[in-house]
Structure formats: C-alpha cells, structure tokens
Scaffold this active site. Sequence first.
Site, PDB file in Angstrom:
ATOM      1  N   LYS A 112       0.835  -1.210   0.000  1.00 12.01           N
ATOM      2  CA  LYS A 112       0.000   0.000   0.000  1.00 12.01           C
ATOM      3  C   LYS A 112       0.867   1.256   0.000  1.00 12.01           C
ATOM      4  O   LYS A 112       0.521   2.251  -0.630  1.00 12.01           O
ATOM      5  CB  LYS A 112      -0.939   0.021   1.218  1.00 12.01           C
ATOM      6  CG  LYS A 112      -2.025  -1.040   1.164  1.00 12.01           C
ATOM      7  CD  LYS A 112      -3.154  -0.663   0.218  1.00 12.01           C
ATOM      8  CE  LYS A 112      -4.168  -1.771   0.099  1.00 12.01           C
ATOM      9  NZ  LYS A 112      -5.165  -1.596  -0.945  1.00 12.01           N
ATOM     10  N   LYS A 192      -2.672  -8.716  -8.143  1.00  8.85           N
ATOM     11  CA  LYS A 192      -3.905  -9.283  -7.600  1.00  8.85           C
ATOM     12  C   LYS A 192      -5.077  -8.416  -8.085  1.00  8.85           C
ATOM     13  O   LYS A 192      -4.950  -7.190  -8.136  1.00  8.85           O
ATOM     14  CB  LYS A 192      -3.806  -9.220  -6.069  1.00  8.85           C
ATOM     15  CG  LYS A 192      -4.976  -9.799  -5.344  1.00  8.85           C
ATOM     16  CD  LYS A 192      -4.958  -9.415  -3.873  1.00  8.85           C
ATOM     17  CE  LYS A 192      -5.581  -8.064  -3.623  1.00  8.85           C
ATOM     18  NZ  LYS A 192      -6.328  -7.891  -2.396  1.00  8.85           N
ATOM     19  N   LYS A 195      -9.833  -3.709  -6.039  1.00  8.80           N
ATOM     20  CA  LYS A 195     -10.754  -2.592  -6.293  1.00  8.80           C
ATOM     21  C   LYS A 195      -9.985  -1.320  -6.620  1.00  8.80           C
ATOM     22  O   LYS A 195     -10.421  -0.517  -7.427  1.00  8.80           O
ATOM     23  CB  LYS A 195     -11.612  -2.316  -5.050  1.00  8.80           C
ATOM     24  CG  LYS A 195     -12.553  -3.422  -4.694  1.00  8.80           C
ATOM     25  CD  LYS A 195     -13.407  -2.975  -3.528  1.00  8.80           C
ATOM     26  CE  LYS A 195     -13.563  -4.052  -2.500  1.00  8.80           C
ATOM     27  NZ  LYS A 195     -12.495  -4.032  -1.482  1.00  8.80           N
TER      28      LYS A 195
HETATM   29  N1  AQP Z   1      -7.884 -10.930  -6.253  1.00  3.88           N
HETATM   30  C1  AQP Z   1      -8.366 -11.620  -5.232  1.00  3.88           C
HETATM   31  N2  AQP Z   1      -8.349 -12.972  -5.254  1.00  3.88           N
HETATM   32  C2  AQP Z   1      -8.859 -13.691  -4.207  1.00  3.88           C
HETATM   33  N3  AQP Z   1      -9.396 -13.107  -3.101  1.00  3.88           N
HETATM   34  C3  AQP Z   1      -9.431 -11.763  -3.048  1.00  3.88           C
HETATM   35  N4  AQP Z   1      -9.896 -10.893  -2.122  1.00  3.88           N
HETATM   36  C4  AQP Z   1      -9.696  -9.624  -2.553  1.00  3.88           C
HETATM   37  N5  AQP Z   1      -9.111  -9.647  -3.755  1.00  3.88           N
HETATM   38  C5  AQP Z   1      -8.929 -10.956  -4.101  1.00  3.88           C
HETATM   39  C6  AQP Z   1     -10.492 -11.296  -0.858  1.00  3.88           C
HETATM   40  O1  AQP Z   1     -11.695 -10.559  -0.671  1.00  3.88           O
HETATM   41  C7  AQP Z   1     -11.848 -10.297   0.724  1.00  3.88           C
HETATM   42  C8  AQP Z   1     -12.109  -8.856   0.961  1.00  3.88           C
HETATM   43  O2  AQP Z   1     -11.034  -8.050   0.559  1.00  3.88           O
HETATM   44  P1  AQP Z   1     -11.085  -6.456   0.760  1.00  3.88           P
HETATM   45  O3  AQP Z   1     -11.839  -5.832  -0.337  1.00  3.88           O
HETATM   46  O4  AQP Z   1     -11.546  -6.098   2.091  1.00  3.88           O
HETATM   47  O5  AQP Z   1      -9.634  -6.053   0.735  1.00  3.88           O
HETATM   48  P2  AQP Z   1      -8.585  -6.346  -0.313  1.00  3.88           P
HETATM   49  O6  AQP Z   1      -8.047  -7.730  -0.186  1.00  3.88           O
HETATM   50  O7  AQP Z   1      -7.576  -5.290  -0.124  1.00  3.88           O
HETATM   51  O8  AQP Z   1      -9.407  -6.218  -1.675  1.00  3.88           O
HETATM   52  P3  AQP Z   1      -9.090  -5.246  -2.797  1.00  3.88           P
HETATM   53  O9  AQP Z   1     -10.061  -5.412  -3.895  1.00  3.88           O
HETATM   54  O10 AQP Z   1      -7.647  -5.399  -3.162  1.00  3.88           O
HETATM   55  O11 AQP Z   1      -9.380  -3.837  -2.132  1.00  3.88           O
HETATM   56  P4  AQP Z   1      -8.506  -2.538  -2.185  1.00  3.88           P
HETATM   57  O12 AQP Z   1      -8.100  -2.366  -3.616  1.00  3.88           O
HETATM   58  O13 AQP Z   1      -9.416  -1.452  -1.701  1.00  3.88           O
HETATM   59  O14 AQP Z   1      -7.338  -2.760  -1.281  1.00  3.88           O
HETATM   60  C9  AQP Z   1     -10.585 -10.788   1.418  1.00  3.88           C
HETATM   61  O15 AQP Z   1     -10.833 -12.057   1.985  1.00  3.88           O
HETATM   62  C10 AQP Z   1      -9.601 -10.884   0.307  1.00  3.88           C
HETATM   63  O16 AQP Z   1      -8.621 -11.870   0.545  1.00  3.88           O
END
Ligand code: AQP
Length: 327
Positions: A112, A192, A195
Amino acid sequence: MRKHFFSGIQPSGRLHIGNYFGAIKQWVALQDSYEPVFGIVDFHGMTARYDPKDMPVRVLDAAASYLAAGLDPERSIIMLQSLVLEHLELAWILNCITPMGRLSRIPTFKDKVRQNPDNVNMGLFGYPVLMAADILLYKSEIVPVGEDQVPHLEFTREMARRFNSIFGETFQEPAEVLSSGARIVGTDGVNKMSKSLDNCIYLDDTDEEISRKLATAVTDPARKRRSDPGDPEVCNLYAYHRIFSTPEEIAHCAEGCRTAGIGCVDCKKIVAAHIQEAVAPIRERRTELMAQPSEVRDILRAGADRARPIAQETMREVRDKVGTTLD
Ligand code: AQP
C-alpha cells in the site's frame, strides 16, 4: 448453538470476482455450520482517501452484492462495522501490545505504501491490528479469506498468543480457510485483482463488459501470433481456466496452447462464458436490491444489533482481564 466467525470486505469500491471467488463463495457455503458475522468494514475503508458522500453508496453496494451472492440474513449476521464500536475498543487494547517493528514487516502495508506514497497514515499502519480485533472479538476459530490475507491471519494468531500470555487465556488462534480462487490475478496479468487498481471484472459487469475485459487481458507475452505455441503455465488466462473451467476444458486449452492448436481468442471465449454464467444471477439480483436501499440498510442495522451483544460479551471478559473495570 452455532459458533461465530468474522470475515469482511472494505467498501472501497465495487466488488469483483476476486472478492467473490476468494471469499464470499466460501462464506455462503459456511452459513449452515456456523453463525458467521460478515462485516462491511468501513473503518478499514477509511485508510484510503475517499469522498464522504460516496461512502453510504459504497456500503449499500457492498451489502447488495453480499445478499445477491447468497448471504442470507436469517442464517448469517450481515453488519456494518462502524455500528459496533467494540471493534475499536479491542483494536486499541491490541495496539497497546503490538510491537511497531512487527507491523512494519507486514507485506500488505509495504504494498500500500508503494501504491500510495502520499497517504501513509496510522490507520493503514494499524490495519492488521483492527483486523485482528474484528476476528478475535467474535472468538473466530476459522476465517475464510483470499490468499492476500494470510499474513494478517498469521499476525492475528500472534496477537491472540501475545494477549493470552500477558493477560491470561482468552482467545483461541484462528485458522485461515482458503478456496481454489484464493488468488485471482487482475486482467493486467500481474497484480492481484483489486478494487483500487483498474484490473477488475466486477460483479455487476455485463456479459459484454466481461468479454471485452477478457479480450484485452494479458496472456503469455511470448505468444505474439496465433501460430506461435504458448506456455499455459505463464498465461494468466490459464490461471482463470484452472478456477472456472471444467477439467476437460482445462486439458483441451493447455494442449491447444502448447501446440498452437487453439488461439488465445477461443481460449478467452471459454473463460468468458463461465464467468458470465457465475456473474449474471448475482448482477440481476443485485440490481433488484439496489432499488430497495432502505431494506438493505435495515439488514445492516439489524445485523449490527445482533453482533453487538456477542462483541460486548467478549469485551466484558477483556476489560476484566486488562483491568479497565471500576471494581
Ligand atoms: N484478487 C483476489 N483474489 C482472491 N481473493 C481476493 N480478495 C480480494 N481480492 C482478491 C479477498 O476478498 C476479501 C475482501 O477483501 P477487501 O476488499 O476487504 O480487501 P482487499 O483484499 O484489499 O481487496 P481489494 O479489492 O484489493 O481492495 P482494495 O483495492 O481497496 O485494497 C478478502 O478475503 C480478500 O482476501
């Protein structure tokens, strides 16, 4: 009585197939054996810059996606984190026993910082502490998450041990539960699916948008022409096949790629059909739910009202252990 566990998603944007196949699909399957608490973790969502006007819409969007994907408010507790303030109280107590050096080594924090060097805030640094509090507050023995969360689960187990050793046996160590879609790579073929990166297939994408995104998705970079043989092991599309396609289709595409018997366009069509099939019913149900915002918000309020007494029971025990009681 069914045991509880906590898992959640931050309302940082529209939910995508990584969230669904990495987390939500498993949550749906666990609703009969546990009474899970599924949070929309808006306190976590504040660690990135956002427009306050957008937050209620993002929360509604996430809640509608939860429900559309099959989370059932009768069997699960679906709640908004900021309505249960015990999450913050436990996070503070854990903060006070967290070594700064340990937190700074967590890989998600480093990622991050790389992505947003101009917004490295205390909330972001302490994100894993709040996540540990979310999980321990409900005495979770399992936490179904995507692979990116494994370091946070390791940290949570350490925090449970640390708390127990300082204040006496209170928390058990939760285990992560990973699915076959535990790491879905984005359409950029590198990162990965996230969002905050422009590399997602969203749960409300139309069939056309899914086809278009896959059409431009990165495959084996060495395969420049249809007649070039490719290596499925380095192809992001093949990783999608492993998650979404049948064993016959996976074998057909691997063989076809190695021998140039099948081109990337045909390969992508097979994956697109599977993703479209999974996403279409969620998208349709989600559209219906978005048209009833007050019903959806009521589900989050009712969920918080059910989660609070569970959290309060844990906090009574914790306050007693840490000495924040008057008698
Ligand atoms: N690409 C992924 N593959 C598998 N699992 C995923 N998760 C997120 N992206 C993937 C799982 O979704 C749950 C919630 O995640 P989150 O949105 O709270 O946070 P994150 O992992 O940081 O998701 P993002 O989309 O990457 O959000 P941003 O971009 O805002 O940081 C978790 O169980 C995560 O493992």
